[in-house]
Design a protein around this motif. Structure first.
Motif, PDB file in Angstrom:
ATOM      1  N   GLN A   1       0.832  -1.200   0.000  1.00  0.00           N
ATOM      2  CA  GLN A   1       0.000   0.000   0.000  1.00  0.00           C
ATOM      3  C   GLN A   1       0.866   1.249   0.000  1.00  0.00           C
ATOM      4  O   GLN A   1       1.753   1.390   0.842  1.00  0.00           O
ATOM      5  N   MET A   2       0.598   2.130  -0.947  1.00  0.00           N
ATOM      6  CA  MET A   2       1.235   3.450  -0.979  1.00  0.00           C
ATOM      7  C   MET A   2       0.219   4.428  -0.422  1.00  0.00           C
ATOM      8  O   MET A   2      -0.647   4.935  -1.138  1.00  0.00           O
ATOM      9  N   ARG A   3       0.276   4.652   0.888  1.00  0.00           N
ATOM     10  CA  ARG A   3      -0.755   5.431   1.559  1.00  0.00           C
ATOM     11  C   ARG A   3      -0.798   6.875   1.069  1.00  0.00           C
ATOM     12  O   ARG A   3      -1.832   7.376   0.672  1.00  0.00           O
ATOM     13  N   ARG A   4       0.334   7.537   1.137  1.00  0.00           N
ATOM     14  CA  ARG A   4       0.299   8.955   0.767  1.00  0.00           C
ATOM     15  C   ARG A   4       1.702   9.515   0.596  1.00  0.00           C
ATOM     16  O   ARG A   4       2.659   9.038   1.216  1.00  0.00           O
ATOM     17  N   MET A   5       1.783  10.509  -0.256  1.00  0.00           N
ATOM     18  CA  MET A   5       2.954  11.361  -0.340  1.00  0.00           C
ATOM     19  C   MET A   5       2.460  12.793  -0.242  1.00  0.00           C
ATOM     20  O   MET A   5       1.535  13.195  -0.960  1.00  0.00           O
ATOM     21  N   THR A   6       3.044  13.552   0.649  1.00  0.00           N
ATOM     22  CA  THR A   6       2.591  14.911   0.917  1.00  0.00           C
ATOM     23  C   THR A   6       3.723  15.895   0.669  1.00  0.00           C
ATOM     24  O   THR A   6       4.862  15.651   1.078  1.00  0.00           O
ATOM     25  N   ILE A   7       3.405  16.977   0.010  1.00  0.00           N
ATOM     26  CA  ILE A   7       4.365  18.035  -0.285  1.00  0.00           C
ATOM     27  C   ILE A   7       4.006  19.283   0.514  1.00  0.00           C
ATOM     28  O   ILE A   7       2.849  19.711   0.524  1.00  0.00           O
ATOM     29  N   PHE A   8       4.991  19.856   1.210  1.00  0.00           N
ATOM     30  CA  PHE A   8       4.825  21.142   1.884  1.00  0.00           C
ATOM     31  C   PHE A   8       5.517  22.227   1.055  1.00  0.00           C
ATOM     32  O   PHE A   8       6.666  22.057   0.654  1.00  0.00           O
ATOM     33  N   LEU A   9       4.837  23.302   0.817  1.00  0.00           N
ATOM     34  CA  LEU A   9       5.429  24.488   0.205  1.00  0.00           C
ATOM     35  C   LEU A   9       5.150  25.670   1.101  1.00  0.00           C
ATOM     36  O   LEU A   9       4.022  25.829   1.588  1.00  0.00           O
ATOM     37  N   SER A  10       6.154  26.502   1.334  1.00  0.00           N
ATOM     38  CA  SER A  10       5.973  27.628   2.250  1.00  0.00           C
ATOM     39  C   SER A  10       6.832  28.801   1.808  1.00  0.00           C
ATOM     40  O   SER A  10       7.786  28.654   1.036  1.00  0.00           O
ATOM     41  N   SER A  11       6.471  29.958   2.328  1.00  0.00           N
ATOM     42  CA  SER A  11       7.238  31.161   1.998  1.00  0.00           C
ATOM     43  C   SER A  11       7.074  32.186   3.101  1.00  0.00           C
ATOM     44  O   SER A  11       5.963  32.411   3.598  1.00  0.00           O
ATOM     45  N   ALA A  12       8.200  32.775   3.485  1.00  0.00           N
ATOM     46  CA  ALA A  12       8.165  33.925   4.382  1.00  0.00           C
ATOM     47  C   ALA A  12       8.023  35.163   3.505  1.00  0.00           C
ATOM     48  O   ALA A  12       9.005  35.721   3.012  1.00  0.00           O
ATOM     49  N   ILE A  13       6.782  35.569   3.248  1.00  0.00           N
ATOM     50  CA  ILE A  13       6.504  36.685   2.349  1.00  0.00           C
ATOM     51  C   ILE A  13       7.108  37.977   2.886  1.00  0.00           C
ATOM     52  O   ILE A  13       7.649  38.791   2.148  1.00  0.00           O
ATOM     53  N   GLY A  14       7.011  38.145   4.169  1.00  0.00           N
ATOM     54  CA  GLY A  14       7.600  39.289   4.852  1.00  0.00           C
ATOM     55  C   GLY A  14       7.917  38.886   6.266  1.00  0.00           C
ATOM     56  O   GLY A  14       7.714  37.728   6.660  1.00  0.00           O
ATOM     57  N   LYS A  15       8.413  39.827   7.039  1.00  0.00           N
ATOM     58  CA  LYS A  15       8.822  39.509   8.404  1.00  0.00           C
ATOM     59  C   LYS A  15       7.665  38.953   9.215  1.00  0.00           C
ATOM     60  O   LYS A  15       7.857  38.098  10.069  1.00  0.00           O
ATOM     61  N   ARG A  16       6.440  39.398   8.938  1.00  0.00           N
ATOM     62  CA  ARG A  16       5.294  38.959   9.734  1.00  0.00           C
ATOM     63  C   ARG A  16       4.149  38.454   8.864  1.00  0.00           C
ATOM     64  O   ARG A  16       2.997  38.460   9.272  1.00  0.00           O
TER      65      ARG A  16
END
Length: 406
Positions: free
Chosen positions: A80-95
């Motif tokens: 069984q290949m349950r899942r593959m998950t990708i995280f993408l993120s960005s610090a657009i600015g300081k806050r």
């Protein structure tokens, strides 16, 4: 679809040559040494920074084997290949920070955007979040990453009563206050909610997860009424964390073109979650949920208006040393106890208890060559009763697999 896969492949290829970061949370808030709570789950993940850009990528993979026998009958051995998950993120600015989670389940059988939101930080106790949010009901729904758990299957109550992972388009506020060894957090969101599939589904029973099949829930509300989710949690560096949450709203379509066709019918869930570490280094965590559904009186008693269930995980490290060439590896023994009742109550005619419930015991062992990677072996034994409380159907399953961040 091909364009999405190509884009993700390019990002991952670039990230291979990037500098390793311990977590996005530490990258954008390096001075925060407060007690970690479930509210931090979206940030406390391993990420790879892409060069000197503010973009980071990460993810995790889950795969296993399964051999199950139900009342002496088996469908055999499966990979069984349950899942593959990708995280993408960005610090657009300081806050201002963007985070997302894209999940590929069972190969590419299902592709879901689990989370895609922007955080605007005005104050540690006052942050605005909007986009596709993960409703903070219980603890597992937000903290569901496979590498964090010693068990191959997700908890029954967290997937069949709480429809984890459950996310919707919405917005709200969250905050966290820390002092010394204590931390307090809250979350409050309005989002799109459930629909009539809770009771109008092919399962012929009350099922909150059936609403996940509605592809339009990320585009519009099924009835124009928001779903409200509230959670508060208190944590201590030594004693652990306890959280209380509530999620509720109108689920049915009660009017068409301004014409009232039904009463407003609510669904409400209340959950308690906790985790702690005992003096002997035993880690214990659990969750219990109650669901209340306004089922029309025209429906038969097989549609439950009350559900409840929960689980307790007990994990005991037995070895912490260099093993098989891996420094600081950990070998754990563990057990999960779980129960879910999908129709709490008695029959009107006889007064006897309604069935439709499941018990399960899951002993296992896990090996962690690194904290972010786990190899798991579980034996799962469950008892499932039908609506009439006939003798239970018994299932024994042997499972072996792994889960790792990357």
């Amino acid at each position: 679809m091909k364009k999405i896969i190509t884009l993700l492949a390019c990002i991952i290829q670039t990230a291979v040559y990037a500098q390793v970061d311990s977590s996005l949370f530490k990258r954008v808030a390096a001075k925060d040494t407060s007690v970690q709570l479930n509210v931090d789950a979206m940030y406390s993940r391993p990420f790879l920074s892409i060069g000197k850009t503010p973009v980071a990528v990460g993810g995790y993979l889950e795969a296993n084997t399964n051999y199950a026998v139900t009342d002496g009958v088996s469908e055999g051995f499966s990979f069984q290949m349950r899942r593959m998950t990708i995280f993408l993120s960005s610090a657009i600015g300081k806050r201002i920070r963007f985070l997302s989670e894209i999940e590929f389940e069972d190969g590419t059988k299902e592709i879901n955007i689990e989370f895609a939101a922007v955080d605007f930080e005005f104050h540690p106790m006052f942050n605005l979040r909007g986009g596709i949010i993960m409703n903070p009901i219980g603890a597992f729904n937000q903290n569901h990453d496979g590498p964090k758990w010693e068990f191959i299957e997700r908890p029954i109550s967290a997937t069949t009563i709480i429809p984890s992972t459950w996310s919707n388009v919405g917005f709200g506020l969250w905050g966290k206050y820390s002092k010394d060894k204590w931390a307090f957090a809250y979350e409050a969101y309005l989002s799109n909610g459930f629909d009539d599939q809770i009771i109008n589904n092919s399962l012929n029973r009350t099922s909150l997860p059936a609403s996940k099949q509605n592809p339009d829930r990320f585009e519009e509300s099924s009835n124009g009424m928001p779903l409200t989710t509230l959670k508060t949690a208190l944590g201590h560096r030594k004693y652990g964390e306890v959280g209380i949450s509530w999620m509720g709203g109108v689920y049915n379509t009660f009017q068409e073109d301004g014409l009232v066709i039904d009463s407003k019918r609510r669904v409400d869930l209340v959950a308690i979650d906790f985790n702690t570490t005992l003096p002997v280094k035993t880690y214990v965590r659990g969750e219990w949920v109650w669901a209340f559904i306004d089922v029309p009186s025209t429906y038969s008693q097989q549609y439950g208006n009350k559900q409840h269930g929960g689980f307790v995980d007990i994990v005991q490290p037995v070895l912490k040393r260099t093993m098989l060439g891996f420094e600081k590896a950990v070998l754990n023994t563990c057990v999960r106890l779980e129960y879910s009742d999908y129709n709490v109550g008695t029959f009107n005619e006889t007064g006897q208890n309604i069935g439709d419930n499941i018990y399960a015991v899951v002993p296992g062992i896990s090996f962690r060559p690194y904290p972010q990677t786990v190899i798991r072996a579980n034996y799962r034994y469950s008892w499932t009763r039908d609506l009439l409380n006939n003798p239970p159907s018994k299932t024994a399953a042997y499972q072996f697999g792994f889960s790792t961040y990357f």
